[in-house]
Design a protein around this motif. Structure first.
Motif, PDB file in Angstrom:
ATOM      1  N   HIS A  52       5.625 112.078 -59.192  1.00 59.04           N
ATOM      2  CA  HIS A  52       6.967 112.113 -59.789  1.00 59.04           C
ATOM      3  C   HIS A  52       6.836 112.238 -61.303  1.00 59.04           C
ATOM      4  O   HIS A  52       7.178 111.332 -62.053  1.00 59.04           O
ATOM      5  CB  HIS A  52       7.761 110.860 -59.397  1.00 59.04           C
ATOM      6  CG  HIS A  52       8.500 111.031 -58.113  1.00 59.04           C
ATOM      7  ND1 HIS A  52       9.193 110.019 -57.495  1.00 59.04           N
ATOM      8  CD2 HIS A  52       8.654 112.125 -57.325  1.00 59.04           C
ATOM      9  CE1 HIS A  52       9.750 110.480 -56.385  1.00 59.04           C
ATOM     10  NE2 HIS A  52       9.424 111.744 -56.250  1.00 59.04           N
ATOM     11  N   ARG A 107       8.349  91.619 -50.034  1.00 60.15           N
ATOM     12  CA  ARG A 107       9.068  90.784 -49.074  1.00 60.15           C
ATOM     13  C   ARG A 107       8.262  90.747 -47.775  1.00 60.15           C
ATOM     14  O   ARG A 107       7.756  91.784 -47.347  1.00 60.15           O
ATOM     15  CB  ARG A 107      10.428  91.433 -48.814  1.00 60.15           C
ATOM     16  CG  ARG A 107      11.527  90.428 -48.554  1.00 60.15           C
ATOM     17  CD  ARG A 107      12.798  91.147 -48.188  1.00 60.15           C
ATOM     18  NE  ARG A 107      13.547  91.617 -49.316  1.00 60.15           N
ATOM     19  CZ  ARG A 107      14.497  92.570 -49.213  1.00 60.15           C
ATOM     20  NH1 ARG A 107      14.733  93.162 -48.071  1.00 60.15           N
ATOM     21  NH2 ARG A 107      15.173  92.933 -50.266  1.00 60.15           N
ATOM     22  N   GLY A 151      10.549 100.510 -42.887  1.00 62.77           N
ATOM     23  CA  GLY A 151      11.575 100.498 -43.936  1.00 62.77           C
ATOM     24  C   GLY A 151      11.967 101.923 -44.272  1.00 62.77           C
ATOM     25  O   GLY A 151      11.145 102.850 -44.123  1.00 62.77           O
ATOM     26  N   ALA A 323       7.201  98.582 -46.125  1.00 62.89           N
ATOM     27  CA  ALA A 323       7.964  98.907 -47.339  1.00 62.89           C
ATOM     28  C   ALA A 323       9.367  98.330 -47.204  1.00 62.89           C
ATOM     29  O   ALA A 323      10.353  99.065 -47.138  1.00 62.89           O
ATOM     30  CB  ALA A 323       7.998 100.420 -47.544  1.00 62.89           C
ATOM     31  N   TYR A 326      10.897  94.459 -52.475  1.00 66.44           N
ATOM     32  CA  TYR A 326      10.123  93.579 -53.358  1.00 66.44           C
ATOM     33  C   TYR A 326      10.785  92.207 -53.413  1.00 66.44           C
ATOM     34  O   TYR A 326      11.885  92.015 -52.922  1.00 66.44           O
ATOM     35  CB  TYR A 326      10.094  94.138 -54.782  1.00 66.44           C
ATOM     36  CG  TYR A 326       9.308  95.406 -54.963  1.00 66.44           C
ATOM     37  CD1 TYR A 326       7.931  95.370 -55.119  1.00 66.44           C
ATOM     38  CD2 TYR A 326       9.946  96.641 -55.015  1.00 66.44           C
ATOM     39  CE1 TYR A 326       7.213  96.538 -55.328  1.00 66.44           C
ATOM     40  CE2 TYR A 326       9.230  97.812 -55.222  1.00 66.44           C
ATOM     41  CZ  TYR A 326       7.873  97.752 -55.383  1.00 66.44           C
ATOM     42  OH  TYR A 326       7.157  98.901 -55.589  1.00 66.44           O
TER      43      TYR A 326
HETATM   44  P1  NAP Z   1      15.081  98.867 -50.456  1.00 68.49           P
HETATM   45  O1  NAP Z   1      15.788 100.017 -51.049  1.00 68.49           O
HETATM   46  O2  NAP Z   1      15.753  97.543 -50.479  1.00 68.49           O
HETATM   47  O3  NAP Z   1      14.703  99.254 -48.928  1.00 68.49           O
HETATM   48  C1  NAP Z   1      14.105  98.338 -48.073  1.00 68.49           C
HETATM   49  C2  NAP Z   1      14.090  98.869 -46.658  1.00 68.49           C
HETATM   50  O4  NAP Z   1      13.403  97.912 -45.851  1.00 68.49           O
HETATM   51  C3  NAP Z   1      15.479  99.037 -46.030  1.00 68.49           C
HETATM   52  O5  NAP Z   1      15.462 100.171 -45.210  1.00 68.49           O
HETATM   53  C4  NAP Z   1      15.623  97.747 -45.210  1.00 68.49           C
HETATM   54  O6  NAP Z   1      16.464  97.880 -44.100  1.00 68.49           O
HETATM   55  C5  NAP Z   1      14.210  97.585 -44.723  1.00 68.49           C
HETATM   56  N1  NAP Z   1      13.920  96.226 -44.281  1.00 68.49           N
HETATM   57  C6  NAP Z   1      14.093  95.066 -44.955  1.00 68.49           C
HETATM   58  N2  NAP Z   1      13.681  94.025 -44.215  1.00 68.49           N
HETATM   59  C7  NAP Z   1      13.246  94.535 -43.037  1.00 68.49           C
HETATM   60  C8  NAP Z   1      12.690  93.973 -41.864  1.00 68.49           C
HETATM   61  N3  NAP Z   1      12.503  92.666 -41.743  1.00 68.49           N
HETATM   62  N4  NAP Z   1      12.352  94.799 -40.851  1.00 68.49           N
HETATM   63  C9  NAP Z   1      12.538  96.133 -40.946  1.00 68.49           C
HETATM   64  N5  NAP Z   1      13.047  96.724 -42.039  1.00 68.49           N
HETATM   65  C10 NAP Z   1      13.403  95.939 -43.076  1.00 68.49           C
HETATM   66  O7  NAP Z   1      13.682  98.591 -51.177  1.00 68.49           O
HETATM   67  P2  NAP Z   1      12.547  99.548 -51.760  1.00 68.49           P
HETATM   68  O8  NAP Z   1      12.367 100.780 -50.980  1.00 68.49           O
HETATM   69  O9  NAP Z   1      11.386  98.636 -51.953  1.00 68.49           O
HETATM   70  O10 NAP Z   1      13.081  99.948 -53.188  1.00 68.49           O
HETATM   71  C11 NAP Z   1      13.360  98.972 -54.209  1.00 68.49           C
HETATM   72  C12 NAP Z   1      14.191  99.613 -55.303  1.00 68.49           C
HETATM   73  O11 NAP Z   1      13.401 100.537 -56.052  1.00 68.49           O
HETATM   74  C13 NAP Z   1      15.365 100.404 -54.768  1.00 68.49           C
HETATM   75  O12 NAP Z   1      16.474 100.211 -55.588  1.00 68.49           O
HETATM   76  C14 NAP Z   1      14.857 101.836 -54.834  1.00 68.49           C
HETATM   77  O13 NAP Z   1      15.870 102.804 -54.906  1.00 68.49           O
HETATM   78  C15 NAP Z   1      14.024 101.795 -56.108  1.00 68.49           C
HETATM   79  N6  NAP Z   1      13.043 102.894 -56.091  1.00 68.49           N
HETATM   80  C16 NAP Z   1      13.459 104.107 -56.518  1.00 68.49           C
HETATM   81  C17 NAP Z   1      12.594 105.176 -56.480  1.00 68.49           C
HETATM   82  C18 NAP Z   1      13.070 106.524 -56.938  1.00 68.49           C
HETATM   83  O14 NAP Z   1      14.145 106.613 -57.514  1.00 68.49           O
HETATM   84  N7  NAP Z   1      12.333 107.583 -56.699  1.00 68.49           N
HETATM   85  C19 NAP Z   1      11.302 105.042 -55.975  1.00 68.49           C
HETATM   86  C20 NAP Z   1      10.900 103.796 -55.529  1.00 68.49           C
HETATM   87  C21 NAP Z   1      11.798 102.715 -55.585  1.00 68.49           C
HETATM   88  P3  NAP Z   1      17.933  97.153 -44.083  1.00 68.49           P
HETATM   89  O15 NAP Z   1      18.790  98.024 -44.935  1.00 68.49           O
HETATM   90  O16 NAP Z   1      18.298  97.144 -42.659  1.00 68.49           O
HETATM   91  O17 NAP Z   1      17.739  95.774 -44.681  1.00 68.49           O
END
Ligand code: NAP
Length: 456
Positions: A52, A107, A151, A323, A326
Motif C-alpha cells: 500500500h 483480540r 474475520g 484477524a 486489535y
Molecule cells: P475490524 O474492522 O473491527 O474487523 C474485525 C473482524 O473480525 C470483523 O469482521 C468481526 O466480525 C470479526 N470478528 C471479531 N470477533 C470475532 C470472533 N470472535 N469470531 C469471528 N470473527 C470475529 O478490525 P481490523 O480488521 O483489525 O481493523 C482495525 C481498524 O483498522 C479498522 O478500522 C480498519 O478499517 C483499519 N484498517 C484499515 C486499513 C486500510 O484502510 N487499508 C487496513 C488495515 C486496517 P463482527 O463484525 O461480526 O464482529
C-alpha cells in the motif's frame, strides 16, 4: 513556554503534535515526541501493508511535522513498563503528556486450539512482514497449502492479499528479506477469508475489497447462495433499498464475483474464497500443528446478528490467521478500562478515580478503540488538543526542567533522536541497494540501534 510530551509517533501522535503547533492560543510550545521504538510513524511503518505504497507515502507528511524546530523526536524511550519512564515521572517532567500509544494487542478468539503452532494473530503476521523488531521469525507461509483468515475487516483483507502475492510483486516494496524469501517460496494456493455474519456486516472498505480482484495471480471465488442468505443482499438487488453506501458498494463487488463464470485453474494460481455465515468454534490439530478450522454454520437472526443453525463445516488449513481486531493494553501507572481496552477520558482528558487529571491526555486508538482509518485520528487529536489548550493556562505555571531529555539520559536512557532516525533511513537505503532493491527495512533491534548510532 508550554512543554508537552506526546507518547507515540504514529498518526495519532503526529496529528496531535501538528494540532498543538497550529494553536495560536499557545504561542510558545515545545513538544517531545517519545516512542518505544527507535523509529517514528507507528502503524504507518509497522501496520500499513508494504504494497500500500500510497498510504505509506503519508510518512512524508508526518515527517514534515516531526522536522519542525519546535519538535524533538526521542525514540527508544518507553513510557511505563519495567525499564520505562512512569506516567508519574513524565508528569513531573512536562506540563502536559498526551498518550497516543495505540492498541498493540490482538483480540483473542477464545476457541480451543487457538494456541496451536500454525495459528497466528494477524498482528503477529503483519509485524513479521513489516519488519517490526519484536516480531518472531516464522516459517508458516512455507508450510501451508491452505490458509484460513478469520474475520472480514481490512486487516483480514491485507493479510489475505499478502498471502496471494508472489515475490516478484513484493520485491519493489520495503518488505524485509526473510519475509520476501518466504512469501516468494510459499506454497499457499487457497486462502479462505471467513466472516461469522453476512456480507452486509463485513467491515472491509470497498477499495480494499476491489483490490483483491486486481491481484495478478489470484482468482476470487464467492458463493452466490451464501450471499443470498443475507436479507440485505437480496434487498440491494432490488430497487431503492436504503443501505449504507459502503454496504451497497461491497455487495455490488461481491455480486460481480459470484456471477463470474467458472474457469479452469491456471498454473500457480491462488484462489481467495470469501465465505460468510461461518462462526469459528475450534481449531483442529494434526501432529501437533493446526490442520483446519471447524465452523458452526450461522444464519441471520433478524436483528443484525446471527444464530447457529446446528450445522458444521470443517475447512482444511495449515495456517490460520486470526484477524478479529486489535485491543489496547494497559500502560502501568495509567488508568485502564479492561472492557473496552481504552484509557477512560472525557474529551481526551484522562480520568483518574472518577475525576479528570489535569495535564494527562489521550488520543487515537487508546482513547477511542481500534476503529477508523488513519484520517480519523485528525478529529480525535483536535478534540484532545482543544482540551489541553483550555487547561494550558493552569498547567504552564508549574516549573518543569528545561531539558527533560537530559534528565532521562541521566537516568540511563539513550534516546534515538532525529539524526539517529536519519541514520537508520540511510542504512535501510544502503541495505536495499546491496540487494538490488529500493529501501529495505532492518528487522531487528540491534540492527536498528547500530544503524541509529552510525554503526555497521
Ligand atoms: P475490524 O474492522 O473491527 O474487523 C474485525 C473482524 O473480525 C470483523 O469482521 C468481526 O466480525 C470479526 N470478528 C471479531 N470477533 C470475532 C470472533 N470472535 N469470531 C469471528 N470473527 C470475529 O478490525 P481490523 O480488521 O483489525 O481493523 C482495525 C481498524 O483498522 C479498522 O478500522 C480498519 O478499517 C483499519 N484498517 C484499515 C486499513 C486500510 O484502510 N487499508 C487496513 C488495515 C486496517 P463482527 O463484525 O461480526 O464482529
Amino acid at each position: 513556554m508550554l512543554r508537552v510530551a506526546v507518547v507515540g509517533s504514529g498518526p495519532s501522535g503526529v496529528y496531535t503534535t501538528q494540532e498543538l503547533l497550529r494553536q495560536s492560543r499557545v504561542p510558545e510550545v515545545r513538544v517531545h515526541v517519545l516512542d518505544r521504538l527507535p523509529t517514528p510513524y507507528g502503524l504507518v511503518r509497522y501496520g500499513v501493508a508494504p504494497d500500500h505504497e500510497k498510504i505509506k507515502s503519508l510518512q512524508s507528511s508526518l515527517r514534515t511535522v516531526l522536522e519542525d524546530d519546535r519538535i524533538t523526536f526521542a525514540g527508544h524511550v518507553e513510557a511505563g513498563g519495567s525499564g520505562g519512564v512512569s506516567p508519574a515521572r513524565l508528569k513531573e517532567l512536562y506540563h502536559a503528556v498526551v498518550y497516543c500509544v495505540g492498541a498493540a494487542a490482538d483480540r483473542p478468539l477464545s476457541v480451543p486450539g487457538e494456541g496451536l503452532p500454525g495459528s497466528l494473530s494477524a498482528t503477529e503476521f503483519v509485524s513479521w512482514y513489516s519488519a517490526h523488531p519484536d516480531a518472531a521469525a516464522g516459517d508458516f507461509a512455507l508450510l501451508a497449502r491452505s490458509a484460513v483468515v478469520i474475520g472480514v475487516g481490512n486487516v483480514a483483507v491485507d493479510v489475505a492479499r499478502m498471502l496471494a502475492r508472489g515475490a516478484a510483486e513484493l520485491r519493489g516494496t520495503d518488505v524485509p528479506r526473510a519475509a520476501l524469501d518466504m512469501l516468494g517460496a510459499s506454497r499457499v494456493r487457497e486462502v479462505h477469508l471467513v466472516g461469522r455474519r453476512g456480507p452486509s456486516a463485513a467491515r472491509f472498505t470497498t477499495k480494499e475489497l476491489r483490490e483483491l480482484g486486481a491481484l495478478p495471480r489470484a482468482r476470487i471465488i464467492v458463493d452466490g447462495a451464501e450471499l443470498a442468505l443475507d436479507p440485505a443482499y437480496a434487498a440491494a438487488a432490488g430497487a431503492g433499498e436504503p443501505l449504507p453506501a459502503v454496504v451497497r458498494r461491497n455487495l455490488d463487488v461481491l455480486r460481480g464475483w459470484a456471477g463470474a463464470p467458472p474457469q479452469a485453474a491456471a498454473d500457480g494460481e491462488r484462489r481467495i474464497r470469501l465465505r460468510f455465515f461461518l462462526r469459528p468454534v475450534e481449531l483442529l490439530e494434526r501432529q501437533g500443528r493446526v490442520a483446519g478450522v471447524r465452523f458452526a454454520r450461522t444464519a441471520p437472526d433478524g436483528s443484525g446478528g446471527v444464530r447457529d443453525t446446528g450445522e458444521h463445516e470443517d475447512v482444511e488449513a495449515q495456517l490460520v490467521l486470526r484477524a478479529v481486531g486489535y485491543r489496547g493494553t494497559p500502560l502501568p501507572g495509567l488508568p485502564f478500562d479492561p472492557v473496552h481496552g481504552t484509557v477512560p477520558h472525557v474529551a481526551g482528558r484522562v480520568v483518574r478515580d472518577g475525576r479528570t487529571s489535569p495535564g494527562e491526555y489521550v488520543a487515537g486508538w487508546i482513547k477511542r478503540g481500534p476503529t477508523g482509518v488513519i484520517g480519523s485520528n485528525r478529529s480525535c487529536a483536535k478534540e484532545t488538543v482543544a482540551s489541553l489548550v483550555e487547561d494550558a493556562p493552569l498547567l504552564v505555571g508549574r516549573e518543569v526542567p528545561a531539558d527533560p531529555l537530559a534528565v532521562l539520559r541521566d537516568q540511563g536512557l539513550r534516546p534515538v533522536e532525529w539524526d539517529g532516525w536519519l541514520s537508520i533511513e540511510r542504512a535501510e537505503s544502503a541495505l536495499g541497494r546491496s540487494l538490488g532493491r529500493g529501501r529495505v527495512k532492518i528487522p531487528d533491534w540491534s540492527g536498528l540501534l547500530d544503524a541509529a548510532r552510525g554503526g555497521p
